[in-house]
Design a protein around this motif. Structure first.
Motif, mmCIF file in Angstrom:
data_model
loop_
_atom_site.group_PDB
_atom_site.id
_atom_site.type_symbol
_atom_site.label_atom_id
_atom_site.label_comp_id
_atom_site.label_asym_id
_atom_site.label_seq_id
_atom_site.Cartn_x
_atom_site.Cartn_y
_atom_site.Cartn_z
ATOM 1 N N LEU A 54 0.813 -1.208 0.000
ATOM 2 C CA LEU A 54 0.000 0.000 0.000
ATOM 3 C C LEU A 54 0.845 1.257 0.000
ATOM 4 C CD1 LEU A 54 -2.758 -1.353 2.271
ATOM 5 C CD2 LEU A 54 -3.023 -0.613 -0.074
ATOM 6 N N LYS A 55 2.058 1.126 0.488
ATOM 7 C CA LYS A 55 2.960 2.282 0.437
ATOM 8 C C LYS A 55 3.476 2.496 -0.982
ATOM 9 C CE LYS A 55 3.056 4.159 4.369
ATOM 10 N NZ LYS A 55 2.130 5.276 4.340
ATOM 11 N N LEU A 56 3.383 1.465 -1.801
ATOM 12 C CA LEU A 56 3.962 1.547 -3.140
ATOM 13 C C LEU A 56 2.988 2.113 -4.176
ATOM 14 C CD1 LEU A 56 6.053 -1.703 -3.363
ATOM 15 C CD2 LEU A 56 6.854 0.636 -3.162
ATOM 16 N N ASP A 57 1.843 2.529 -3.732
ATOM 17 C CA ASP A 57 0.875 3.143 -4.657
ATOM 18 C C ASP A 57 0.455 2.240 -5.795
ATOM 19 O OD1 ASP A 57 0.472 5.497 -3.386
ATOM 20 O OD2 ASP A 57 2.243 6.442 -4.276
ATOM 21 N N ILE A 58 0.383 0.976 -5.533
ATOM 22 C CA ILE A 58 -0.165 0.108 -6.571
ATOM 23 C C ILE A 58 -1.468 -0.498 -6.067
ATOM 24 C CG2 ILE A 58 1.884 -0.528 -7.877
ATOM 25 C CD1 ILE A 58 2.065 -2.932 -5.928
ATOM 26 N N SER A 59 -2.004 0.110 -5.016
ATOM 27 C CA SER A 59 -3.200 -0.452 -4.404
ATOM 28 C C SER A 59 -4.416 -0.320 -5.319
ATOM 29 C CB SER A 59 -3.475 0.230 -3.077
ATOM 30 O OG SER A 59 -3.371 1.627 -3.256
ATOM 31 N N ALA A 60 -4.309 0.555 -6.320
ATOM 32 C CA ALA A 60 -5.411 0.685 -7.262
ATOM 33 C C ALA A 60 -5.718 -0.660 -7.904
ATOM 34 C CB ALA A 60 -5.067 1.707 -8.320
ATOM 35 N N LEU A 61 -4.695 -1.483 -8.029
ATOM 36 C CA LEU A 61 -4.874 -2.801 -8.633
ATOM 37 C C LEU A 61 -5.742 -3.711 -7.770
ATOM 38 C CD1 LEU A 61 -1.177 -3.437 -9.654
ATOM 39 C CD2 LEU A 61 -3.038 -2.691 -11.132
ATOM 40 N N LEU A 62 -5.865 -3.359 -6.516
ATOM 41 C CA LEU A 62 -6.519 -4.280 -5.599
ATOM 42 C C LEU A 62 -8.039 -4.120 -5.546
ATOM 43 C CD1 LEU A 62 -3.995 -4.060 -2.649
ATOM 44 C CD2 LEU A 62 -4.189 -5.892 -4.307
ATOM 45 N N GLY A 63 -8.576 -3.162 -6.304
ATOM 46 C CA GLY A 63 -10.028 -3.025 -6.370
ATOM 47 C C GLY A 63 -10.626 -2.417 -5.117
ATOM 48 N N TYR A 64 -11.884 -2.790 -4.833
ATOM 49 C CA TYR A 64 -12.611 -2.156 -3.734
ATOM 50 C C TYR A 64 -11.948 -2.410 -2.380
ATOM 51 C CZ TYR A 64 -16.077 -1.452 -0.135
ATOM 52 O OH TYR A 64 -16.700 -1.083 1.017
ATOM 53 N N THR A 65 -11.629 -3.679 -2.102
ATOM 54 C CA THR A 65 -10.978 -4.006 -0.836
ATOM 55 C C THR A 65 -9.698 -3.197 -0.685
ATOM 56 O OG1 THR A 65 -11.602 -6.200 -1.524
ATOM 57 C CG2 THR A 65 -10.609 -5.986 0.646
ATOM 58 N N GLY A 66 -9.018 -3.055 -1.821
ATOM 59 C CA GLY A 66 -7.789 -2.267 -1.812
ATOM 60 C C GLY A 66 -8.064 -0.865 -1.315
ATOM 61 N N ALA A 67 -9.194 -0.317 -1.733
ATOM 62 C CA ALA A 67 -9.526 1.040 -1.313
ATOM 63 C C ALA A 67 -9.739 1.097 0.198
ATOM 64 C CB ALA A 67 -10.777 1.514 -2.045
ATOM 65 N N VAL A 68 -10.443 0.073 0.720
ATOM 66 C CA VAL A 68 -10.652 0.023 2.166
ATOM 67 C C VAL A 68 -9.311 -0.081 2.894
ATOM 68 C CG1 VAL A 68 -11.621 -1.339 4.059
ATOM 69 C CG2 VAL A 68 -12.911 -1.049 1.943
ATOM 70 N N PHE A 69 -8.466 -0.951 2.355
ATOM 71 C CA PHE A 69 -7.152 -1.143 2.965
ATOM 72 C C PHE A 69 -6.346 0.139 2.905
ATOM 73 C CE2 PHE A 69 -5.855 -5.612 3.884
ATOM 74 C CZ PHE A 69 -7.139 -6.107 3.934
ATOM 75 N N LYS A 70 -6.428 0.771 1.731
ATOM 76 C CA LYS A 70 -5.664 1.997 1.538
ATOM 77 C C LYS A 70 -6.108 3.048 2.552
ATOM 78 C CE LYS A 70 -2.989 4.835 -0.796
ATOM 79 N NZ LYS A 70 -1.563 4.609 -0.893
ATOM 80 N N GLN A 71 -7.430 3.077 2.748
ATOM 81 C CA GLN A 71 -7.967 4.033 3.698
ATOM 82 C C GLN A 71 -7.402 3.788 5.095
ATOM 83 O OE1 GLN A 71 -12.231 3.955 4.288
ATOM 84 N NE2 GLN A 71 -12.419 5.603 2.816
ATOM 85 N N PHE A 72 -7.199 2.507 5.374
ATOM 86 C CA PHE A 72 -6.722 2.174 6.713
ATOM 87 C C PHE A 72 -5.191 2.251 6.813
ATOM 88 C CE2 PHE A 72 -5.263 -0.896 9.866
ATOM 89 C CZ PHE A 72 -5.880 -0.366 10.978
ATOM 90 N N PHE A 73 -4.542 1.465 5.971
ATOM 91 C CA PHE A 73 -3.079 1.371 6.087
ATOM 92 C C PHE A 73 -2.372 2.599 5.543
ATOM 93 C CE2 PHE A 73 -4.119 -3.133 6.274
ATOM 94 C CZ PHE A 73 -3.347 -3.512 7.349
ATOM 95 N N GLY A 74 -3.027 3.276 4.602
ATOM 96 C CA GLY A 74 -2.381 4.415 3.954
ATOM 97 C C GLY A 74 -2.216 5.601 4.883
ATOM 98 N N THR A 75 -3.057 5.658 5.905
ATOM 99 C CA THR A 75 -2.966 6.815 6.793
ATOM 100 C C THR A 75 -1.880 6.595 7.843
ATOM 101 O OG1 THR A 75 -4.573 5.823 8.264
ATOM 102 C CG2 THR A 75 -5.426 7.291 6.565
ATOM 103 N N ASP A 76 -1.567 7.680 8.525
ATOM 104 C CA ASP A 76 -0.571 7.578 9.587
ATOM 105 C C ASP A 76 -1.081 6.685 10.709
ATOM 106 O OD1 ASP A 76 1.197 9.093 8.295
ATOM 107 O OD2 ASP A 76 0.735 10.968 9.346
ATOM 108 N N LYS A 77 -2.389 6.787 10.955
ATOM 109 C CA LYS A 77 -2.965 5.970 12.014
ATOM 110 C C LYS A 77 -2.814 4.476 11.681
ATOM 111 C CE LYS A 77 -7.420 4.919 13.683
ATOM 112 N NZ LYS A 77 -8.738 5.082 13.104
#
Lengths: 260, 236
Positions: free
Chosen positions: A208-231
């Motif tokens: 998710l830090k590598l900015d390829i999470s777009a490939l992961l679809g909807y779940t990827g977006a949820v993950f990105k929302q979670f893991f992508g943030t500082d929290k």
């Protein structure tokens, strides 16, 4: 404890395997960086290797080292040293030398490549940090297994099974449960399930830090929302720390009650 | 010096020590004897804190050993099977133990006594059983501790070294130390021991001098006395 750490560390530094491990990463780092010329791709390839190999080496090295140094441990137990110091010293010796091999082996080629000037420095440090965590976690787990099993073959078997479970079987079960329960919302479940496996956690964190999470679809977006943030990053690192501390705590707890 | 109260230890279903009481308060040489599996090594390891008892208390020099490790500074221990990290050299092992214990040590005279000079640079895994036992003895005797615990010290020694070991033990006794020995060689025990502690089924069956033991069992030599003791009623 520092004395025990010193001796087991020296002992390992002199062993051939530490060098083989170090040279392997050195070679891997050089090949990937200088033949590939794309840092981000190199990081992904490295991640795939590290995520599987580091836990395996940590597990096997940990078990092997514990059984090999049983005599040494027995010798030390009769000396005026605290029990937990003996085991923690040995553990940190193994985990420390493995981490050193990993960080130096991959770090040197990256420094020579001019990483400090590139913007991949954060991705790369994250890779090394998770690699170090995985080493600490799996060495601690394997020490626990070895301490609980007098029988070497059994201990070795359990340790390899543990690795297999975490690296392969867990993902399979995870995917199967996603398919079976696909009618239900699974975002929270997948997040939690990822947290409970240090290998998955590290992988997701890096991807998710590598900015390829777009490939992961909807779940990827949820993950990105979670893991992508500082929290998210903070919670993930916290989980990795927990994964490290709990086995170490159990190791020292168990060591105090063991007969030799 | 050593006080053991109501000590119980089970390994799985096998009860090795069942309510053992033992008091040793003065210096001298005490031989812990008993048939195989009677709990000699378990008793010794309990005193050293290597085995954690199920019940009971052990104290050394008046200090309870539970959750304590500093009391081991006062103990020198010679383990039964000399297992050492094989990739270390003899010299390195001695240096390491010295570094860990941080006490004045006298290894040079012992190395000369047991003629280990030529082995100092050899790795421990290449040594023969007897030589390893000599290294073991050097490690146990090089510090000056008031309590010495020797578990089968004679294993693998040649006659010349055995004589030196006996002299060494007698010298330490003359220095006022308390020495605990286990051995199956009765001749050796008869020569060095002041007092016999006989373990049977996890308890102390007999404690007293060799003379008392012989009188009690109506035997003239120690070996037969020990063999006969188990068949003699305890309060005879």
């Amino acid at each position: 404890m520092l004395k025990i750490l010193k001796y087991s560390f020296y002992d390992l530094i002199r062993s051939r395997w530490s060098y083989v491990y170090f040279l392997f990463y050195l070679l891997l780092g050089f090949v990937l960086l200088f033949l590939n010329n794309d840092v981000s791709k190199a990081v992904i390839t490295l991640m795939n290797i590290i995520i599987v190999l580091v836990p395996l080496i940590g597990t096997i090295f940990g078990v092997m080292y514990y059984y090999n140094s049983k005599e040494f441990i027995e010798l030390l137990l009769a000396q005026p040293i605290k029990r937990s110091s003996i085991f923690l010293g040995q553990y940190l010796g193994v985990a420390g030398s493995l981490t050193l091999s990993l960080v130096l082996g991959l770090g040197i080629p990256f420094v020579l490549y001019g990483l400090f000037k590139s913007d991949a420095i954060f991705d790369f440090s994250l890779l090394l940090v998770t690699g170090a965590f995985l080493t600490l976690i799996f060495t601690a787990l394997s020490f626990n297994i070895a301490l609980s099993n007098e029988n070497k073959i059994k201990g070795f078997g359990y340790a390899v099974l543990l690795w297999l479970f975490m690296a392969v079987i867990y993902d399979g079960l995870f995917l199967m449960s996603l398919i079976i329960f696909k009618e239900y919302p699974l975002d929270t479940f997948s997040l939690v399930a990822t947290m409970f496996n240090p290998i998955d956690l590290s992988r997701t964190l890096i991807l998710l830090k590598l900015d390829i999470s777009a490939l992961l679809g909807y779940t990827g977006a949820v993950f990105k929302q979670f893991f992508g943030t500082d929290k998210g990053l903070f919670i993930s690192i916290f989980m990795l720390v927990l994964w490290t501390v709990i086995p170490i705590w159990r190791l020292s707890y168990k060591a105090k009650r063991q007969d030799f | 010096m050593i006080q053991v109260e109501n000590l119980y230890k089970k390994f799985g279903k096998n009860e090795v020590l069942s309510g053992l009481n033992l008091t040793i308060d003065k210096g001298g040489i005490f031989a812990v004897l008993g048939p195989n599996g009677s709990g000699k090594t378990t008793l010794i390891k309990s005193i050293l804190g290597m085995v954690v008892p199920n019940k009971g208390d052990v104290s050394v020099s008046g200090i309870a050993i539970k959750k304590n490790w500093k009391y081991r500074q006062e103990i020198d221990y010679l383990p039964q099977i000399a297992n050492f990290p094989g990739n270390l050299k003899v010299k390195e092992l001695i240096r390491m133990i010295k570094d860990i214990r941080q006490r004045p040590s006298d290894e040079q005279t012992l190395i000369e006594l047991f003629k280990l000079d030529s082995f100092l640079d050899k790795k421990l895994s290449t040594l023969s059983g007897g030589t390893r036992q000599k290294v073991n003895i050097v490690l146990a005797f090089m510090f000056d501790c008031p309590l010495l615990i020797l578990d089968e010290p004679t294993t693998g020694l040649d006659p010349a070294s055995l004589i030196r070991l006996k002299e060494l033990i007698k010298k330490e006794k003359a220095n006022g130390k308390t020495i605990l020995i286990t051995s199956h060689i009765m001749q050796f025990v008869a020569e060095v021991a002041d007092e016999i502690i006989y373990l049977l089924e996890g308890k102390i069956y007999f404690k007293g001098s060799i003379e008392q033991l012989k009188k009690k069992t109506d035997q003239t030599d120690l070996e037969h006395a020990i063999a006969a003791i188990a068949t003699t009623p305890a309060n005879a």
